[in-house]
Design a protein around this motif. Structure first.
Motif, mmCIF file in Angstrom:
data_model
loop_
_atom_site.group_PDB
_atom_site.id
_atom_site.type_symbol
_atom_site.label_atom_id
_atom_site.label_comp_id
_atom_site.label_asym_id
_atom_site.label_seq_id
_atom_site.Cartn_x
_atom_site.Cartn_y
_atom_site.Cartn_z
ATOM 1 N N CYS A 21 1.244 -0.822 0.024
ATOM 2 C CA CYS A 21 -0.529 -0.069 0.011
ATOM 3 C C CYS A 21 0.929 1.097 -0.147
ATOM 4 O O CYS A 21 1.057 1.682 0.802
ATOM 5 C CB CYS A 21 -0.490 -0.259 1.526
ATOM 6 N N PRO A 22 1.538 1.933 -0.932
ATOM 7 C CA PRO A 22 2.307 2.396 -1.153
ATOM 8 C C PRO A 22 2.558 3.985 -1.326
ATOM 9 O O PRO A 22 0.944 3.843 -1.907
ATOM 10 C CB PRO A 22 3.362 1.885 -2.347
ATOM 11 N N SER A 23 3.573 4.401 -0.510
ATOM 12 C CA SER A 23 2.681 6.497 -1.035
ATOM 13 C C SER A 23 3.161 6.485 -2.391
ATOM 14 O O SER A 23 3.200 6.276 -3.135
ATOM 15 C CB SER A 23 3.337 7.497 -0.129
ATOM 16 N N ILE A 24 2.279 8.055 -2.312
ATOM 17 C CA ILE A 24 2.155 8.050 -4.435
ATOM 18 C C ILE A 24 3.658 8.403 -4.304
ATOM 19 O O ILE A 24 4.097 8.260 -5.807
ATOM 20 C CB ILE A 24 1.327 8.972 -3.940
ATOM 21 N N GLU A 25 4.981 8.920 -3.768
ATOM 22 C CA GLU A 25 5.786 8.864 -3.960
ATOM 23 C C GLU A 25 6.737 7.406 -4.332
ATOM 24 O O GLU A 25 7.253 7.915 -4.958
ATOM 25 C CB GLU A 25 6.391 10.339 -2.683
ATOM 26 N N THR A 26 6.277 6.956 -3.411
ATOM 27 C CA THR A 26 7.346 5.791 -3.622
ATOM 28 C C THR A 26 6.501 4.694 -5.311
ATOM 29 O O THR A 26 7.010 4.648 -5.942
ATOM 30 C CB THR A 26 6.983 5.114 -2.124
ATOM 31 N N LYS A 27 5.364 5.188 -5.334
ATOM 32 C CA LYS A 27 4.243 4.803 -6.687
ATOM 33 C C LYS A 27 5.900 5.597 -7.636
ATOM 34 O O LYS A 27 6.205 4.605 -9.036
ATOM 35 C CB LYS A 27 3.383 5.250 -6.521
ATOM 36 N N PHE A 67 -3.726 7.716 -3.270
ATOM 37 C CA PHE A 67 -2.445 9.079 -2.763
ATOM 38 C C PHE A 67 -2.153 8.918 -1.468
ATOM 39 O O PHE A 67 -2.065 10.360 -0.649
ATOM 40 C CB PHE A 67 -3.420 10.268 -3.512
ATOM 41 N N SER A 68 -2.108 8.249 -0.796
ATOM 42 C CA SER A 68 -0.664 8.237 0.306
ATOM 43 C C SER A 68 0.482 9.263 0.014
ATOM 44 O O SER A 68 0.605 8.079 -0.419
ATOM 45 C CB SER A 68 -0.595 6.694 1.177
#
Length: 624
Positions: free
Chosen positions: A275-281, A310-311
């Motif tokens: 459940c990655p953050s948007i920056e990780t994506k 959009f975490s």
């Protein structure tokens, strides 16, 4: 007020609520201690319950006599079955809920549960004597005595939130962290570490241009979470919406990376891969020009919306600037930004399968303090911990579930055997017996066990018996009813399947992919009359019977494999070996076996680093 209890539960999140209700309903004098009685069962992240594999866990909680399914049905504002295009092993129920009504439904249950008291306070210290928990002390300097304690403190233990460079102590936005408690447990030899998770921005729905988004409707058929007769949905059913990020969004996010706590070293703890953050994506998948976002209502009447996908812990200005590049959000107004939170968790390999600590007797751990993520995973653990806390007080055999009996069994076995190197989230792929662990038959698998415990009551057990009898009657009818080709062939052509050359049993027709029980019954009056005799839960019973008919071969094969592996589960090895002296084992195997101290050969075989040859050594030493 009497401060002596059989069971005390610390924390009233999803694990704590289930644990407290289970222990009290089984007859233990129970106290639930929470920082805020207005936040019991709070949905800290998205306002939804269920999803892939998680929905199966909720149905298992319900089948065992827990409350998450009942409360979800009561407060659902949208319901869907995910993975319908796949086989029934993958079907997963999911519901959007009214966040505030969910809390108050839980509070109503807990305040009216016999044997259960609620105390609003913060626990600062666990009291231990001779390696055994005896009570606790709170911030109000109240001492509670207890035979058992269940720790379900979620993300509150030394919690620290991050929005860019801004750091805010707390367990949830606008809620204080819990200090001193981790240290009071760790001083007795329990190992802990830090984890992180995140949550997205919350949007004011009045600022969204819905015409630029795709609608996502719910379903209105018979499916729900609880196996009880709870009737139709009580709240207004709402839609969700979907849209996508774009290259302009990604460009702004990339500019903000130097100020992201994830990438500038501000956060060192373990984060979620699934459940990655948007920056990780955008860092992990630089080739992708867009990522899907889901806009979900937080309640029946509120304007607050949750932006799933959009975490983020990026600075506030970066989050807003990036989102305004999504056409639907060009006039965006938010209630609060997304943020990351760091918190303490305890290594779950220090637990027994009952979720009791191996280090401190009668202390149980459940939920995110065990390194998991998700309301459903927490609720399942809480239920098992509450049951076993009661058993520890009053005697009896620990209650555990096998990997072939429940997703809850898979979850707990994974935790205590393998540990965690990231927040643990349940997937169908983690279960080797998926066709046995379907969402439709959780009651068949588990309700009788709960009835024997005393947790599932007579009304639930009678519903199960009625359902099983009806399913068996349908299956027996299809096995014994003969079909003549001349009388059914016109119907078969209408249904798009090959006509018969000779007669057959009805079950053989239902096994065809184009045929369902309901569409063939329209052409066989005798069969339709039998189905019409089902007065309650007709659709649920027909679906369950059809799954058994169509997938019986797969079910039987998986049962056979499970039965074979159960032989290894019967070979007990705990306390039998001094692993350090077994030089025929690999060094890694010796180290892992000493640390985990598995109960059985089967559990030993699931420990990472223990090879098949190591297992063969142990089998030889067992005389097998």
């Amino acid at each position: 007020m009497d401060f002596n209890y059989d069971v005390i539960v610390i924390g009233a999140g999803h694990a704590g609520c289930e644990a407290a209700a289970a222990a009290a309903n089984l007859g233990s004098k129970t106290c639930l201690i929470t920082m805020d009685m207005n936040k019991m069962g709070q949905m800290s992240c998205n306002p939804a319950v269920g999803g892939i594999a998680k929905g199966q866990i909720v149905r298992e909680i319900d089948a065992l006599g827990g409350y998450m399914g009942l409360i979800t049905d009561q407060t659902a504002i949208q319901f869907r079955i995910l993975n319908r295009s796949k086989g029934p092993a993958m079907w997963s129920p999911r519901a959007q809920c009214d966040r505030n009504k969910f809390i108050w439904a839980w509070r109503e249950v807990l305040e009216n549960t016999n044997n259960l008291h609620i105390w609003q306070d913060t626990v600062e210290e666990i009291l231990v004597e001779n390696g055994e928990v005896i009570g606790l002390r709170t911030q109000l300097d109240v001492t509670f005595h207890a035979k058992t304690i269940v720790l379900t403190a979620g993300t509150f233990l030394n919690g620290l939130m991050h929005v860019g460079k801004v750091q805010i102590p707390g367990g949830r936005m606008a809620e204080p962290a819990s200090y001193k408690l981790t240290e009071s447990i760790a001083k007795h030899g329990v190992q802990y570490d830090r984890m992180k998770t995140g949550t997205p921005v919350r949007i004011d729905g009045r600022s969204v241009d819905y015409s630029l988004m795709e609608l996502q409707y719910g379903e209105s058929d018979f499916h729900k979470f609880s196996f009880m007769n709870t009737g139709s949905r009580q709240l207004k059913q709402l839609q969700c919406w979907t849209c996508y990020t774009n290259e302009e969004v990604h460009a702004i996010l990339e500019k903000g990376l130097p100020d992201s706590p994830l990438y500038n070293g501000q956060i060192q703890s373990i984060g979620p891969r699934y459940c990655p953050s948007i920056e990780t994506k955008i860092v992990t998948f630089p080739e992708k020009i867009q990522h899907q976002l889901f806009l979900e209502p937080e309640g029946e009447t509120t304007q607050e919306l949750y932006l799933n996908g959009f975490s983020s812990s990026l600075p506030l200005d970066i989050q807003i600037a990036a989102l305004k590049k999504v056409p639907a959000f060009r006039d965006l107004v938010i209630y609060r930004p997304g943020y990351a939170i760091e918190y303490d968790f305890f290594d779950p390999t220090q637990l027994k399968h009952s979720l009791e600590s191996k280090v401190i007797k009668n202390l149980f751990f459940a939920g995110q303090v065990n390194g998991t993520t998700g309301y459903e995973e927490a609720g399942g653990q809480g239920l098992i911990a509450g049951i076993n806390a009661h058993i520890n007080c009053h005697g009896g055999t620990p209650f555990t579930l096998g990997r072939d009996e429940a997703y809850i069994g898979v979850l707990i076995d994974d935790l205590v055997t393998k540990g965690v190197d990231e927040p643990y989230r349940m997937f169908t792929s983690r279960a080797e017996y998926r066709i046995l662990l379907r969402q439709d038959d959780a009651d068949v698998r588990l309700t009788e066990k709960a009835y024997q415990l005393g947790l599932a009551k007579e009304d639930r057990y009678n519903l199960l018996k009625t359902k099983k009898e009806a399913i068996n009657h349908i299956i027996d009818f299809t096995k014994n009813y003969s079909i003549k080709a001349a009388l059914i062939n016109d119907a078969l052509e209408t249904l798009g399947t090959t006509p018969l050359k000779q007669g057959c049993k009805l079950i053989d027709l239902i096994n065809r992919p184009q045929i369902t029980i309901e569409n063939i019954a329209e052409h066989i009056p005798a069969f339709k009359r039998e189905l019409d005799k089902i007065s309650e839960r007709k659709e649920e019973i027909i679906e369950a019977a059809e799954i058994q008919i169509k997938y019986q071969g797969y079910i039987d094969r998986e049962k056979m494999i499970a039965d074979k592996l159960a032989r290894l589960e019967s070979i007990k090895i705990k306390g039998k070996f001094d692993y350090n002296s077994l030089q025929s084992l690999s060094t890694e195997a010796r180290q892992k076996l000493i640390k985990i101290d598995p109960e059985t050969i089967a559990q030993a075989s699931r420990i990472p680093g223990v090879s098949p040859s190591d297992i063969n050594v142990l089998l030889v030493l067992c005389g097998r």
